[in-house]
Design an enzyme around this catalytic site. Structure first.
Site: not given
Ligand SMILES: Cc1cc2nc3c(=O)[nH]c(=O)nc-3n(C[C@H](O)[C@H](O)[C@H](O)COP(=O)(O)O)c2cc1C
Length: 356
Positions: A1-2, A54, A85, A125, A187-189, A212
Site C-alpha cells: 500500500m502506497a 509491487q 489503480c 492484482k 481481496n476486499g473488506d 485497510r
Molecule cells: C492508503 C492505501 C494505499 C493503497 N495502495 C495500494 C497500492 O499501492 N497497490 C495496490 O495494489 N493496492 C493499494 N491499495 C488497495 C489495497 O491493497 C486493497 O486492494 C484495497 O484497500 C481493498 O482491500 P480492503 O477493502 O481490504 O481495504 C491501497 C489502499 C489504501 C487504503
C-alpha cells in the site's frame, strides 16, 4: 500500500506473522533510471525475507528492465504487478485499471515480466473492471495464467466503485471457477480474521490479501495466522500495548527516514488509525496531528489510560480510503482501439503511486 508498507511497517507485519508483506508500489521506469526516491522505496531490510515488491508499469520494455534489476541486484523473491489503480490521472492515460482493457498490451507486459524474472514468481492484482459494463477480471486472470504468472489477486470492486460499498466477493468465486491452474487470492473488506474465513468458505479462494484491515491493527496478522493454524487467537491489545506498538513503529520510521520530522509527519495518519475508538480518542487525535518528535508522541500516549480495553466498535471502522464512486476517466477513443498493444501512458513519474 502506497505511503504505508515501507520497510518499517513491513517489519511490524512480519513480526505478527504476515506470510507475505508487499512493498509500496514501485514504478518501473524511475526504478530503471535510478531515481533516488524510487530506489529508497524499493529497498529492503538486510534481513527481510521474503522480499516482495509491487511493480507498476505500462511499457513492456521498462517492466522487463525493472524486473531484471529487481531479480539481479535487489534479490527479490516475489514481484506483484498492480493493474487496479482507479485514480483518474492514471486511468486517463490508459494506465492502472484501464490497462487490462487492452488485452494484447497486458499480455506483452506480463510476458516481459515473466521472461525477465528467471523463475521468481510474478503475480498480478486487479479489479473487476472499469464498471459493471466493462468488466475485465475473468479475461485478465486467464491471460495471467497463460503468460506464466504464479497467482492472481482480485480486489473485488470495479474502478468506478473506487472504495465504495461492500467488496463483491461473488466475483472472486467466479474468477476461481475461471482460473483453474494457479492460485486465486481474494481481496476486499477483510477487517477481522473471521472475514478471511468467510471469504475462503464462500469463494473457495486460495488465500487472502489484506488492505485497510491492517492499518492501525498490524496484529490482525497474528489473528489470521492463528486462524490458519487452528490455534487460539491472541487477545486484542489494550491501550498500553497499542501505545508500545506505536512507539516501536515511530522509532523505526525515524531510523528509516533518517529525519524525525519526516518520520513523525508520516506517522500521524498511523497514529489516528491506532487510536481510533479509544476513549477520548478525538481529543488525543487532535494532539497527535501536531506531533513533531518521539517525545511529543510519548507524552500524549502516557496521558491516556493504559489499561483501557480495545474498543470492539473500532474493529470494523473504515480507514485509509473510503467511498466516493466515480466515473472512470479513460483516454479519448480508448474503447475504439482495444487491440492496440503500444503503451499509451507514461510511467516515468510516480503519479501512479496511490492505490489499487
Ligand atoms: C492508503 C492505501 C494505499 C493503497 N495502495 C495500494 C497500492 O499501492 N497497490 C495496490 O495494489 N493496492 C493499494 N491499495 C488497495 C489495497 O491493497 C486493497 O486492494 C484495497 O484497500 C481493498 O482491500 P480492503 O477493502 O481490504 O481495504 C491501497 C489502499 C489504501 C487504503
Amino acid at each position: 500500500m502506497a505511503g504505508i508498507t515501507n520497510a518499517p511497517f513491513r517489519r511490524i507485519c512480519r513480526k505478527y506473522g504476515a506470510g507475505l508483506f508487499v512493498s509500496e508500489m514501485i514504478t518501473a521506469r524511475p526504478l530503471v533510471e535510478g531515481n533516488a526516491k524510487t530506489l529508497k522505496l524499493a529497498a529492503f531490510d538486510p534481513d527481510e525475507s521474503p522480499r516482495s515488491l509491487q511493480l507498476y508499469g505500462v511499457d513492456p520494455h521498462y517492466v522487463g528492465e525493472a524486473v531484471s534489476r529487481l531479480v539481479g541486484q535487489s534479490g527479490v523473491d516475489h514481484i506483484d504487478m498492480n493493474f487496479g489503480c482507479p485514480v483518474p490521472k492514471v486511468t486517463r492515460r490508459g494506465g492502472g485499471s484501464a490497462l487490462p482493457l487492452r488485452r494484447r498490451l497486458l499480455q506483452k507486459i506480463l510476458a516481459a515480466a515473466v521472461r525477465h524474472a528467471q523463475g521468481v514468481p510474478i503475480t498480478i492484482k486487479f479489479r473487476i473492471g472499469i464498471d459493471d459494463n466493462l468488466t475485465t477480471f475473468l479475461e485478465t486472470g486467464k491471460i495471467a495464467q497463460e503468460e506464466g504468472c504464479a497467482a492472481v489477486a482480485l480486489h473485488a470492486r470495479t474502478a468506478a466503485q473506487f472504495y465504495e460499498g461492500a467488496a463483491r466477493w461473488e466475483a472472486i468465486a467466479q474468477l476461481k471457477d475461471h482460473v483453474t491452474h494457479i492460485p486465486v487470492l481474494g481481496n476486499g473488506d477483510i477487517w477481522e480474521a473471521h472475514d478471511a474465513a468467510r471469504m475462503i468458505a464462500s469463494t473457495r479462494c486460495d488465500g487472502v490479501v489484506i488492505g485497510r484491515g491492517c492499518l492501525g491493527r498490524p496484529w490482525l496478522f497474528a489473528e489470521l495466522a492463528a486462524l490458519f493454524a487452528g490455534t487460539q487467537a491472541p487477545d486484542h491489545p489494550n491501550f498500553g500495548q497499542v501505545a508500545e506498538v506505536m512507539m516501536d513503529h515511530a522509532r523505526s520510521l525515524i531510523a528509516w527516514f533518517g529525519s524525525e520530522a519526516a518520520a513523525m509527519a508520516n506517522f500521524r495518519k498511523h497514529a489516528a488509525w491506532y487510536t481510533k475508538g479509544f476513549r477520548h480518542s478525538n481529543a488525543m487525535r487532535t494532539a497527535l496531528m501536531t506531533i513533531r518528535s518521539i517525545e511529543d508522541l510519548r507524552s500524549i500516549l502516557d496521558a491516556a489510560d493504559a489499561s483501557e480495553a480495545f474498543p470492539q466498535a473500532a474493529l470494523r471502522a473504515v480507514r485509509g480510503k473510503s467511498g466516493r464512486a466515480q466515473r472512470v476517466a479513460l483516454p479519448e477513443n480508448y474503447l475504439a482501439h482495444l487491440d492496440d498493444d503500444e503503451p499509451l501512458a507514461d510511467d516515468q513519474d510516480d503519479d501512479a503511486q496511490d492505490g489499487g
